[in-house]
Design a protein around this motif. Sequence first.
Motif, PDB file in Angstrom:
ATOM      1  N   ASP A  47       0.799  -1.223   0.000  1.00 15.86           N
ATOM      2  CA  ASP A  47       0.000   0.000   0.000  1.00 15.86           C
ATOM      3  C   ASP A  47       0.833   1.276   0.000  1.00 15.86           C
ATOM      4  O   ASP A  47       0.280   2.362  -0.021  1.00 15.86           O
ATOM      5  N   ARG A  48       2.141   1.153   0.030  1.00 13.94           N
ATOM      6  CA  ARG A  48       2.997   2.350  -0.041  1.00 13.94           C
ATOM      7  C   ARG A  48       3.132   2.782  -1.491  1.00 13.94           C
ATOM      8  O   ARG A  48       3.329   1.956  -2.383  1.00 13.94           O
ATOM      9  N   LEU A  49       3.029   4.068  -1.717  1.00 10.98           N
ATOM     10  CA  LEU A  49       3.131   4.583  -3.074  1.00 10.98           C
ATOM     11  C   LEU A  49       4.581   4.781  -3.511  1.00 10.98           C
ATOM     12  O   LEU A  49       4.894   4.655  -4.689  1.00 10.98           O
ATOM     13  N   ASP A  50       5.463   5.076  -2.561  1.00 12.11           N
ATOM     14  CA  ASP A  50       6.833   5.443  -2.909  1.00 12.11           C
ATOM     15  C   ASP A  50       7.834   4.298  -2.801  1.00 12.11           C
ATOM     16  O   ASP A  50       9.032   4.507  -2.938  1.00 12.11           O
ATOM     17  N   ALA A  51       7.357   3.079  -2.574  1.00  6.40           N
ATOM     18  CA  ALA A  51       8.275   1.947  -2.435  1.00  6.40           C
ATOM     19  C   ALA A  51       7.586   0.651  -2.826  1.00  6.40           C
ATOM     20  O   ALA A  51       6.357   0.542  -2.804  1.00  6.40           O
ATOM     21  N   SER A  52       8.403  -0.332  -3.163  1.00  7.63           N
ATOM     22  CA  SER A  52       7.886  -1.650  -3.496  1.00  7.63           C
ATOM     23  C   SER A  52       8.979  -2.680  -3.226  1.00  7.63           C
ATOM     24  O   SER A  52      10.156  -2.413  -3.479  1.00  7.63           O
TER      25      SER A  52
END
Length: 93
Positions: A47-52
């Motif tokens: 659910d993080r936009l800036d990491a995967s």
Amino acid sequence: MHIGVLTVTLSLPGCRSLKEKRQRMGGLHERFGRNPAVAVCESADHDRLDASEWTFVVAATSPQKVESLCSQIEDKLQRTVDGRVLEVSRELL
């Protein structure tokens, strides 16, 4: 049979939505999952936009083939993903 686990953490600066995140990741699951020797999943930061974080499980007949496949995956990620590779870990089981 030899098995390796490759975990890659990516930074996605400026990503504003989950839809954009999916687009920037460029279908990693479909691209690498076609190879019968590789299983792939987004393993963290869903659910993080800036990491995967993605994990690849590689199976082969020798440790050298496992390492070669992991290197190919890592190289392709660095060339094709619209983001920065922050961390890479490999484990041979």
